[in-house]
Design a protein around this motif. Structure first.
Motif, PDB file in Angstrom:
ATOM      1  N   ALA A  28     100.748 -20.352 -82.873  1.00 21.81           N
ATOM      2  CA  ALA A  28      99.504 -20.744 -82.108  1.00 21.81           C
ATOM      3  C   ALA A  28      98.882 -21.861 -83.183  1.00 21.81           C
ATOM      4  O   ALA A  28      99.004 -21.746 -84.442  1.00 21.81           O
ATOM      5  CB  ALA A  28      98.339 -19.717 -82.129  1.00 21.81           C
ATOM      6  N   VAL A  29      98.192 -22.640 -82.743  1.00 21.00           N
ATOM      7  CA  VAL A  29      97.627 -23.885 -83.641  1.00 21.00           C
ATOM      8  C   VAL A  29      95.942 -23.651 -83.276  1.00 21.00           C
ATOM      9  O   VAL A  29      95.559 -23.850 -81.897  1.00 21.00           O
ATOM     10  CB  VAL A  29      98.128 -25.279 -83.453  1.00 21.00           C
ATOM     11  N   ARG A  30      95.083 -23.923 -84.278  1.00 22.17           N
ATOM     12  CA  ARG A  30      93.618 -23.765 -83.971  1.00 22.17           C
ATOM     13  C   ARG A  30      93.301 -25.025 -84.620  1.00 22.17           C
ATOM     14  O   ARG A  30      93.460 -25.317 -85.574  1.00 22.17           O
ATOM     15  CB  ARG A  30      93.119 -22.607 -84.558  1.00 22.17           C
ATOM     16  N   ALA A  31      92.453 -26.062 -83.726  1.00 24.52           N
ATOM     17  CA  ALA A  31      91.827 -27.120 -84.467  1.00 24.52           C
ATOM     18  C   ALA A  31      90.438 -27.067 -84.176  1.00 24.52           C
ATOM     19  O   ALA A  31      89.917 -26.757 -83.206  1.00 24.52           O
ATOM     20  CB  ALA A  31      92.587 -28.377 -83.712  1.00 24.52           C
ATOM     21  N   GLU A  32      89.745 -27.529 -85.368  1.00 26.10           N
ATOM     22  CA  GLU A  32      88.220 -27.608 -85.013  1.00 26.10           C
ATOM     23  C   GLU A  32      88.088 -29.184 -85.689  1.00 26.10           C
ATOM     24  O   GLU A  32      88.436 -29.643 -86.433  1.00 26.10           O
ATOM     25  CB  GLU A  32      87.584 -26.883 -86.202  1.00 26.10           C
TER      26      GLU A  32
END
Length: 143
Positions: free
Chosen positions: A71-75
């Motif tokens: 998974a990749v989380r971007a803010e």
């Protein structure tokens, strides 16, 4: 050589994206629909996360690693710099539980080179994301 093409038009509080369903997304305008609408920061975070995740899956699977739970989380944050000046800041986190810990950073470094959107942003390799990012991305309490 062009390998992908996208077209979007923003008009009248909506953005239309050609070739996808639903074709129209509601944009945040007056604040009343903020929880059900998109703004540029949300769209940018989504673009960063999907671009890097596709590159991570390619890099990891090429190395024979399992990417099912990756998974990749971007803010993305809009920053008010001056009276009429703005900038954006973005941070990304990558979780690769199917890749041995000692190989994760190498996989992510390789993926960064294949995702032009993340150039210059901080990308952190993490073991897992906090529970809120999976079940409740806003982090706000639910009734």
């Amino acid at each position: 050589m062009e390998i992908e093409h996208a077209e979007a038009v923003s008009q009248g509080g909506q953005v239309r994206v050609a070739g996808v369903e639903p074709e129209t997304l509601s944009l945040v305008g007056d604040g009343e629909s903020a929880g059900r609408s998109w703004n540029p920061e949300r769209l940018y975070a989504a673009a960063l996360a999907t671009c890097l995740h596709q590159a991570v899956v390619l890099a990891a699977s090429t190395g024979g690693f399992d990417t099912d739970d990756s998974a990749v989380r971007a803010e993305a944050k809009l920053i008010h710099d001056t009276a009429q000046g703005y900038s954006v800041d973005a941070r990304l986190s990558v979780s690769l539980p199917g890749v041995p810990a000692e190989r994760r950073q190498g996989v992510v470094d390789q993926a960064i080179h294949h995702c032009p959107l993340v150039d210059g942003w901080t990308v952190e390799v993490v073991d897992d994301f906090p529970a809120k990012s999976r079940s409740n991305p806003s982090g706000k309490e639910r009734p």
